[in-house]
Enzyme design. Structure first.
Site, short mmCIF file in Angstrom:
data_model
loop_
_atom_site.label_atom_id
_atom_site.label_comp_id
_atom_site.label_asym_id
_atom_site.label_seq_id
_atom_site.Cartn_x
_atom_site.Cartn_y
_atom_site.Cartn_z
N GLU A 11 -3.13 8.08 -5.48
CA GLU A 11 -3.31 7.45 -6.79
C GLU A 11 -4.54 8.03 -7.50
O GLU A 11 -5.52 8.38 -6.83
CB GLU A 11 -3.45 5.93 -6.62
CG GLU A 11 -2.19 5.28 -6.06
CD GLU A 11 -2.32 3.76 -5.92
OE1 GLU A 11 -3.40 3.23 -6.23
OE2 GLU A 11 -1.33 3.14 -5.50
N HIS A 18 -0.18 0.10 -9.77
CA HIS A 18 -0.99 -0.69 -8.85
C HIS A 18 -1.57 -1.92 -9.55
O HIS A 18 -2.78 -2.14 -9.59
CB HIS A 18 -2.12 0.15 -8.24
CG HIS A 18 -2.58 -0.37 -6.91
ND1 HIS A 18 -2.93 0.46 -5.87
CD2 HIS A 18 -2.77 -1.64 -6.45
CE1 HIS A 18 -3.31 -0.25 -4.84
NE2 HIS A 18 -3.22 -1.55 -5.17
N ARG A 29 0.85 -1.18 0.00
CA ARG A 29 0.00 0.00 0.00
C ARG A 29 0.89 1.24 0.00
O ARG A 29 1.92 1.28 0.66
CB ARG A 29 -0.92 0.03 1.23
CG ARG A 29 -2.16 -0.85 1.10
CD ARG A 29 -3.14 -0.28 0.09
NE ARG A 29 -4.39 -1.00 0.03
CZ ARG A 29 -4.66 -1.98 -0.81
NH1 ARG A 29 -3.74 -2.39 -1.66
NH2 ARG A 29 -5.85 -2.55 -0.81
#
Length: 314
Positions: free
Chosen positions: A263, A281, A234
């Site tokens: 993000e 991601h 994360r």
């Protein structure tokens, strides 16, 4: 089933197999057809009459939930729970469907890909050939016998140890729990010891108030000057400004991030460093893990867990 289900996840919504599976069980299901991650206002607009949600990275808290009066169940597509306020769910008596480990192999393989590609300098070889028309060899590193630090040894961290086993690496593990390790090449230790000894560090903790900025300027000073550090967990666990300064000062070090504090990360000062590598991601974005996570999320609409046991993850 007459329940109205809304799916926020793009990859779930675009997968024909998962759509058919869900619709066979919940014919009144609706999907995110926008092709992008939803803003909170968009989620509320699309899901306001839903009884159940399948969510991915969407932020769920009391403010969002107050606009979803019919909601009874949230099922998580994926494994991280940092985007869900668990106490808010409990307060409103909204049940949670969640199961760990559904994308473990996908993420651990991405980490291995980064370790091998960066150790052998494959990204720079490719750039020198394609962009500079250079056909030149220069030394790189083998993975075998390296010292590997794993911060967080749950489903993904332990799977990474399995993938590393043929390389005879010395493994240093830091975790809040006692981990059952095998062999004299594996050792549980403090975070400081791990930082001092490791050639390569991979982050696999959840994001909580205790792990936010866990890796920062103070403990970067403990690290080797030719460190490779990877975060496919994360964003926010590594302080990105401190990482940027570390990479600038230590050109023989490298970092790879699949996740960022904010993000989507489209422009970032880290991108200017030649010793920085990144991906958007995609840790769980394999065909196999999409199916695994999707089927688990469908099950989670009807099979719920005890939220109190998960506070340590959220």
């Amino acid at each position: 089933m007459n329940n109205k289900v809304f799916v926020t996840s793009r990859s779930f919504s675009e997968n024909d197999f998962l759509r058919k599976k869900l619709l066979s069980k919940y014919p009144r299901s609706k999907f995110n057809e926008t092709g992008k991650r939803l803003k909170t206002s968009e989620l509320i607009s699309l899901a306001q009459y839903s009884d159940k949600l399948i969510i991915a990275l969407d932020k769920i808290d009391i403010k969002t939930l107050s606009y979803l009066p019919n909601l009874k169940v949230i099922s998580k597509y994926g494994v991280g729970l940092d985007n869900i306020n668990l106490k808010d769910l409990e307060k409103l008596k909204i049940r949670l469907g969640w199961k760990r480990g559904q994308n473990s192999r996908a993420v651990s393989e991405l980490v291995m890909g980064y370790i091998l590609a960066i150790s052998r300098d494959l990204f720079n070889y490719q750039n020198s050939m394609k962009k500079l028309s250079l056909f030149k060899q220069f030394p790189s590193n083998e993975l075998t016998h390296k010292k590997i630090g794993i911060v967080g040894c749950g489903s993904i961290g332990s799977d990474l140890i399995k993938l590393l086993s043929p390389y005879k690496c010395q493994i240093f593990v830091n975790d809040i729990r006692k981990i059952n390790l095998r062999g004299n090449l594996q050792k549980q230790c403090s975070l400081n010891t791990l930082l001092e000894k490791s050639d390569i560090i991979s982050i696999h903790t959840p994001l909580t108030s205790k792990t936010f900025n866990l890796i920062n300027k103070d403990n970067f000073q403990l690290c080797k000057k030719n460190l490779l550090i990877i975060n496919c967990a994360r964003g926010g666990i590594i302080n990105e400004s401190d990482l940027n300064n570390f990479l600038k000062k230590n050109k023989n070090s490298a970092a790879a991030l699949d996740v960022f504090e904010k993000e989507p990360a489209l422009k970032h000062k880290l991108f200017k460093n030649k010793n920085f590598y990144c991906s958007p991601h995609v840790g769980g974005s394999t065909y196999q893990s999409i199916i695994n996570m999707g089927l688990s999320a469908i099950e989670g609409l009807d099979e719920h867990i005890n939220i109190k046991k998960l506070y340590k993850y959220g």
